[in-house]
Design a protein around this motif. Structure first.
Motif, PDB file in Angstrom:
ATOM      1  N   SER A 193       0.827  -1.213   0.000  1.00  7.88           N
ATOM      2  CA  SER A 193       0.000   0.000   0.000  1.00  7.88           C
ATOM      3  C   SER A 193       0.864   1.267   0.000  1.00  7.88           C
ATOM      4  N   ARG A 194       0.192   2.392  -0.279  1.00 11.48           N
ATOM      5  CA  ARG A 194       0.852   3.701  -0.178  1.00 11.48           C
ATOM      6  C   ARG A 194       1.320   3.937   1.251  1.00 11.48           C
ATOM      7  N   GLU A 195       0.559   3.433   2.212  1.00 10.86           N
ATOM      8  CA  GLU A 195       0.951   3.598   3.617  1.00 10.86           C
ATOM      9  C   GLU A 195       2.253   2.839   3.899  1.00 10.86           C
ATOM     10  N   ASP A 196       2.399   1.650   3.283  1.00 10.17           N
ATOM     11  CA  ASP A 196       3.659   0.902   3.445  1.00 10.17           C
ATOM     12  C   ASP A 196       4.832   1.739   2.930  1.00 10.17           C
ATOM     13  N   TYR A 197       4.628   2.313   1.753  1.00 12.87           N
ATOM     14  CA  TYR A 197       5.672   3.164   1.151  1.00 12.87           C
ATOM     15  C   TYR A 197       5.974   4.343   2.061  1.00 12.87           C
ATOM     16  N   ASP A 198       4.910   5.008   2.502  1.00 14.26           N
ATOM     17  CA  ASP A 198       5.096   6.199   3.343  1.00 14.26           C
ATOM     18  C   ASP A 198       5.833   5.855   4.639  1.00 14.26           C
ATOM     19  N   SER A 248       0.329  10.371   3.070  1.00 11.85           N
ATOM     20  CA  SER A 248      -0.710  10.025   4.037  1.00 11.85           C
ATOM     21  C   SER A 248      -0.237  10.471   5.425  1.00 11.85           C
ATOM     22  N   PRO A 249      -1.141  10.462   6.388  1.00 13.54           N
ATOM     23  CA  PRO A 249      -0.720  10.809   7.754  1.00 13.54           C
ATOM     24  C   PRO A 249       0.380   9.891   8.275  1.00 13.54           C
TER      25      PRO A 249
END
Ligand code: GRF
Length: 211
Positions: free
Chosen positions: A77-82, A107-108
């Motif tokens: 996910s984008r959260e993993d990347y972030d 993302s936050p």
């Protein structure tokens, strides 16, 4: 002694995706002593061919190429990347994270690593033309007599795109004789001024919050 001179050494991470002229403005200001105690300690790009990486290397600044594609290819996910990127940036222990032409919406998950310490430059005035191609959209709106001036701002980053409290704003005129490239040149010149002012202001605020 000025309050600037009393500030301790400050570490800046700059995230880019392209040419890096705003990064260059920060590097030049720091090297010229216009950002007392401040040093760019890391430059990150999500694009391998971003010229800003070369600019950083020419000044001996550590760089990191950190693309999203391997994450999307693996179904992450984008959260993993972030999160992974935030860990990498946090390892450089920055006092301030500057998004200077960084073409990725955080993302936050990323922002929570650096509360009130992530700033972004946007080539339009607050509340105007959020997202990409803001310069072209401003010029088109001016041609359609929907706006009578352009501008740029540096603001604190929030999850909403190109929103967040402005730190520094500059109005940039559009002249009757302008073609798009004339306005672009004027606008980028203004950006190179306000990015330095904003870094100075953000670092001063961090210093005053700590004292
Ligand atoms: C700037 O116009 C900035 O406002 C926008 O992307 C551009 C980056 O330019 N978000 P550069 O890579 O700093 O030259």
């Amino acid at each position: 002694m000025s309050s600037d001179a009393e500030q301790p050494a400050r570490r800046i991470a700059v995230l880019i995706s392209g040419s890096g002229t705003n990064l260059q403005a920060i590097i030049d200001a720091a090297e010229a002593g216009h950002l007392p105690g401040a040093e760019v300690v890391l430059v990150v790009s999500n694009r391998r061919d971003a010229f800003g990486l070369t600019r950083a290397e020419m000044h001996g600044i550590p760089t990191l190429y950190f693309p999203l594609k391997p994450y999307t290819s693996e179904g992450k996910s984008r959260e993993d990347y972030d999160r992974d990127l935030a860990e990498q940036v946090a390892a450089a222990a920055p006092d301030l994270v500057v998004l200077a032409g960084w073409m990725h919406v955080f993302s936050p998950v990323f922002l929570d690593y650096f509360p009130h310490r992530v700033i972004n430059i946007h080539p339009a005035l607050p509340g105007k033309f959020a997202g990409t191609n803001a310069i072209e959209r401003t010029f088109e709106a001016w041609q359609n007599e929907e706006v009578d001036v352009g501008g740029c701002m540096v603001h604190y980053v929030v999850p909403e795109v190109d929103a967040g409290k402005p730190l520094v704003i500059a109005h940039v005129p559009i002249l009757p004789s302008d073609v798009l490239s004339d306005f672009e040149v004027r606008l980028h010149a203004a950006e190179h001024q306000i990015i330095v002012q904003a870094v100075r202001l953000a670092l001063a605020r961090i210093w005053s919050d700590e004292n």
